[in-house]
Design a protein around this motif. Sequence first.
Motif, short mmCIF file in Angstrom:
data_model
loop_
_atom_site.label_atom_id
_atom_site.label_comp_id
_atom_site.label_asym_id
_atom_site.label_seq_id
_atom_site.Cartn_x
_atom_site.Cartn_y
_atom_site.Cartn_z
N ARG A 1 -15.51 0.95 -2.26
CA ARG A 1 -15.28 0.03 -1.14
C ARG A 1 -13.97 -0.72 -1.29
N ILE A 2 -13.74 -1.23 -2.51
CA ILE A 2 -12.50 -1.97 -2.77
C ILE A 2 -11.31 -1.03 -2.61
N LYS A 3 -11.45 0.20 -3.11
CA LYS A 3 -10.37 1.19 -3.03
C LYS A 3 -9.99 1.46 -1.57
N PHE A 4 -10.98 1.64 -0.70
CA PHE A 4 -10.71 1.90 0.71
C PHE A 4 -10.05 0.69 1.37
N ARG A 5 -10.47 -0.51 0.97
CA ARG A 5 -9.89 -1.73 1.51
C ARG A 5 -8.41 -1.84 1.13
N ILE A 6 -8.08 -1.47 -0.11
CA ILE A 6 -6.70 -1.49 -0.58
C ILE A 6 -5.88 -0.43 0.16
N ARG A 7 -6.45 0.78 0.33
CA ARG A 7 -5.73 1.90 0.93
C ARG A 7 -5.44 1.69 2.41
N LYS A 8 -6.20 0.78 3.07
CA LYS A 8 -5.89 0.45 4.46
C LYS A 8 -4.53 -0.22 4.54
N ILE A 9 -4.16 -0.94 3.47
CA ILE A 9 -2.93 -1.71 3.44
C ILE A 9 -1.80 -0.97 2.73
N VAL A 10 -2.09 -0.43 1.54
CA VAL A 10 -1.06 0.21 0.71
C VAL A 10 -0.94 1.68 1.08
N SER A 11 0.27 2.08 1.49
CA SER A 11 0.52 3.47 1.81
C SER A 11 1.90 3.85 1.30
N GLY A 12 2.03 5.07 0.80
CA GLY A 12 3.30 5.51 0.25
C GLY A 12 4.11 6.31 1.24
N THR A 13 5.40 6.04 1.30
CA THR A 13 6.32 6.81 2.13
C THR A 13 7.32 7.48 1.19
N ALA A 14 8.22 8.27 1.76
CA ALA A 14 9.25 8.92 0.94
C ALA A 14 10.18 7.86 0.35
N ALA A 15 10.46 6.80 1.13
CA ALA A 15 11.36 5.74 0.66
C ALA A 15 10.68 4.86 -0.38
N GLN A 16 9.39 4.55 -0.18
CA GLN A 16 8.64 3.70 -1.11
C GLN A 16 7.27 4.32 -1.36
N PRO A 17 7.20 5.27 -2.31
CA PRO A 17 5.91 5.92 -2.58
C PRO A 17 4.93 4.99 -3.28
N ARG A 18 3.71 5.48 -3.41
CA ARG A 18 2.61 4.68 -3.97
C ARG A 18 2.32 5.13 -5.40
N LEU A 19 2.23 4.17 -6.31
CA LEU A 19 1.84 4.45 -7.69
C LEU A 19 0.33 4.24 -7.78
N SER A 20 -0.40 5.35 -7.90
CA SER A 20 -1.86 5.31 -7.92
C SER A 20 -2.35 5.42 -9.36
N VAL A 21 -3.33 4.60 -9.70
CA VAL A 21 -3.88 4.56 -11.06
C VAL A 21 -5.33 5.03 -11.04
N PHE A 22 -5.68 5.91 -11.98
CA PHE A 22 -7.07 6.28 -12.18
C PHE A 22 -7.39 6.03 -13.64
N ARG A 23 -8.49 5.34 -13.88
CA ARG A 23 -8.89 4.95 -15.23
C ARG A 23 -10.26 5.54 -15.53
N SER A 24 -10.33 6.41 -16.51
CA SER A 24 -11.64 6.90 -16.95
C SER A 24 -12.00 6.15 -18.23
N ASN A 25 -13.14 6.45 -18.81
CA ASN A 25 -13.53 5.75 -20.03
C ASN A 25 -12.58 6.04 -21.19
N LYS A 26 -12.07 7.27 -21.26
CA LYS A 26 -11.22 7.67 -22.38
C LYS A 26 -9.73 7.64 -22.04
N GLU A 27 -9.36 8.06 -20.85
CA GLU A 27 -7.96 8.28 -20.50
C GLU A 27 -7.54 7.39 -19.34
#
Length: 116
Positions: A11-37
């Motif tokens: 839910r939080i992720k979708f709420r953030i993605r409504k606002i944050v979007s990457g373009t060619a001029a200013q792309p998006r740095l996306s983070v994924f965190r698992s338990n190990k990596e």
Amino acid sequence: MSLTKSERRQRIKFRIRKIVSGTAAQPRLSVFRSNKEIYAQIIDDVNGTTLVAASSRDKEVAQGTAVETAKAVGKLVAEKALKAGISTISFDRGGYLYHGRVKSLAEGAREAGLKF
């Protein structure tokens, strides 16, 4: 009705993605965190392409504590981005709190020269 941890993050992720979007001029740095990596990728959402990616599984990343490793991943993704001609990005924490490994990754990317 209480949500599970993953449903809440989604839910939080979708709420953030409504606002944050990457373009060619200013792309998006996306983070994924698992338990190990921890994984980071720079994405151009307009074309739907991943421009740069790095993770704690890469050979160049120095292993240490989880927070130190996340900082190294941030530095690596920033170095790759600067080589690819990307200097300004939008940060997408992916529904995680800006704390611990996620914060460390962002600080590592900033130290290596990315602006956000």
